[in-house]
Design a protein around this motif. Sequence first.
Motif, short mmCIF file in Angstrom:
data_model
loop_
_atom_site.label_atom_id
_atom_site.label_comp_id
_atom_site.label_asym_id
_atom_site.label_seq_id
_atom_site.Cartn_x
_atom_site.Cartn_y
_atom_site.Cartn_z
N ALA A 36 11.86 13.60 11.59
CA ALA A 36 10.81 12.62 11.94
C ALA A 36 9.74 12.53 10.85
N LEU A 37 9.53 13.63 10.13
CA LEU A 37 8.51 13.65 9.07
C LEU A 37 9.14 14.23 7.81
N PRO A 38 10.03 13.47 7.18
CA PRO A 38 10.88 14.02 6.12
C PRO A 38 10.11 14.50 4.88
N ASP A 39 8.94 13.95 4.62
CA ASP A 39 8.21 14.36 3.41
C ASP A 39 7.12 15.39 3.72
N THR A 40 7.16 15.93 4.92
CA THR A 40 6.11 16.85 5.36
C THR A 40 6.68 18.25 5.52
N ARG A 41 5.95 19.24 5.01
CA ARG A 41 6.43 20.61 5.19
C ARG A 41 5.97 21.16 6.54
N VAL A 42 6.83 21.95 7.17
CA VAL A 42 6.52 22.51 8.48
C VAL A 42 5.94 23.92 8.31
N PHE A 43 4.75 24.14 8.85
CA PHE A 43 4.16 25.48 8.95
C PHE A 43 4.09 25.81 10.44
N ASP A 182 -0.82 11.27 22.85
CA ASP A 182 -1.02 9.96 22.23
C ASP A 182 -0.84 10.04 20.70
N PRO A 183 0.29 9.51 20.20
CA PRO A 183 0.55 9.59 18.74
C PRO A 183 -0.51 8.85 17.91
N VAL A 227 9.46 12.81 19.24
CA VAL A 227 8.85 13.25 17.98
C VAL A 227 8.90 12.14 16.93
N GLU A 228 9.91 11.22 17.05
CA GLU A 228 9.98 10.13 16.06
C GLU A 228 8.79 9.18 16.21
N SER A 229 8.24 9.05 17.45
CA SER A 229 7.05 8.19 17.61
C SER A 229 5.86 8.79 16.86
N TYR A 230 5.78 10.12 16.89
CA TYR A 230 4.69 10.78 16.15
C TYR A 230 4.90 10.59 14.65
N GLY A 231 6.16 10.73 14.22
CA GLY A 231 6.47 10.57 12.80
C GLY A 231 6.07 9.19 12.30
N ASN A 236 2.49 5.56 9.35
CA ASN A 236 1.74 4.31 9.25
C ASN A 236 0.26 4.55 9.01
N ALA A 237 -0.30 5.58 9.65
CA ALA A 237 -1.72 5.88 9.46
C ALA A 237 -1.97 6.37 8.02
N LEU A 238 -1.03 7.16 7.48
CA LEU A 238 -1.17 7.62 6.10
C LEU A 238 -1.18 6.44 5.14
N ARG A 239 -0.24 5.51 5.34
CA ARG A 239 -0.17 4.31 4.49
C ARG A 239 -1.47 3.50 4.59
N LYS A 240 -1.94 3.34 5.83
CA LYS A 240 -3.13 2.53 6.05
C LYS A 240 -4.34 3.11 5.32
N HIS A 241 -4.50 4.42 5.34
CA HIS A 241 -5.73 5.01 4.80
C HIS A 241 -5.59 5.50 3.36
N PHE A 242 -4.37 5.80 2.92
CA PHE A 242 -4.20 6.31 1.55
C PHE A 242 -3.47 5.33 0.64
N GLY A 243 -2.99 4.22 1.20
CA GLY A 243 -2.29 3.22 0.38
C GLY A 243 -1.07 3.82 -0.30
N ASN A 244 -0.93 3.56 -1.61
CA ASN A 244 0.25 4.05 -2.32
C ASN A 244 0.11 5.48 -2.80
#
Length: 377
Positions: A36-43, A182-183, A227-231, A236-244
């Motif tokens: 669900a979060l392929p570019d994110t590391r899990v801790f 709430d995702p 979990v895919e809804s959270y992903g 989308n929130a990362l894109r919205k606030h950090f752009g590219n």
Amino acid sequence: MTERIQNFLASRRHDGPCLVVDLDVVRENYNAFAKALPDTRVFYAVKANPEPKVLKLLADLGSCFDTASVVEIKLALEAGATADRISFGNTIKKERDIATARALGVDLYAVDCKEEVEKIARVAPGARVFARILCDGSGAEWPLSRKFGCVPEMAIDVLEHAHRLGLVAHGVSFHVGSQQRDPAMWDGALASAAMIFHTLADRGIQLAMVNLGGGFPTRYLKEIPGVESYGSAIFNALRKHFGNQLPETIIEPGRGMVGNAGIIRSEVVLISKKSDAEDDARWVYLDIGKFGGLAETMDEAIRYPIKTARDGSAMVPCVLAGPTCDSADVLYEKDPYFLPVSLEIGDLVLIEATGAYTTTYSAVAFNGFPPLETIVI
Ligand SMILES: *Cc1c(COP(=O)(O)O)cnc(C)c1O
């Protein structure tokens, strides 16, 4: 309940309450987060369930570990994680524990004030730190209050202070509250994180990482989003606030990693009433309560699914309580729990989704009751 747990319990005589954890479910959860979060590391948040076999499985799968104490750091190391896969994520640390963590090789620390930054600068020079910001926790069934984090404006000063003292100002963290249903709740925190990144960039400090925290729910009685809804909400929130310029991201799931992997088997010790009045509440006492591992029933916050062999017969509202002599040891009373009218003393019940935040909360021997036994299969 999984077939493996069912078979295991069928072969075991009930003596006291026990938690059975199915590693197959933990593996599925880990893989679902990774997908669900392929570019994110899990801790993995060790406090949720620090059983060595759980930690070993996660270490083998490639997980990193979020720890809160030297003991948890050592558990993660013993499970096979190298120190570069461990974060000391508690914002409240003794200076000598930071020194011990540093000696063990840990290089990533949480802070939420200048005072904590100064401790780290003294005993772990050059280490990476991330600043935790406050989150209001709305939408969460187990909110984390104001104990951890500072307002975003202060986090800017905290990170700048760290930079000035020779530490690496590495990023920002937050926790949207545990059992967050709430995702969309990650959006506001990510807006603050981006503001901190941009402000510090203007001052010549480049942050690298956003720690998205835990909060991913497990299924109790109410439905939860997958979990895919959270992903996708987080992406989308990362894109919205950090752009590219997406930052490096990590998550720290605890409950969402192990909650549904465990089941507690418990025994009905007593069923009684307080008077002969027809409408008087029926009290059901189990051999496990708040002090035996069900601490998260505090304020009736977490409502566990409970299964009995008599489900299907008429259900009646019951006050559900534990076995100890403390009057706080009542699980559900304000909002009574419906159990079969045919339930009898001596029946076994299954308390589902109890893989997280149960064993570690159980008292050592209050009233002589032993701590909750865990079996990992
Ligand atoms: C407890 C904790 C977590 C895990 O939270 P869950 O809601 O169980 O996923 C993650 N990060 C930190 C810093 C924590 O203290």
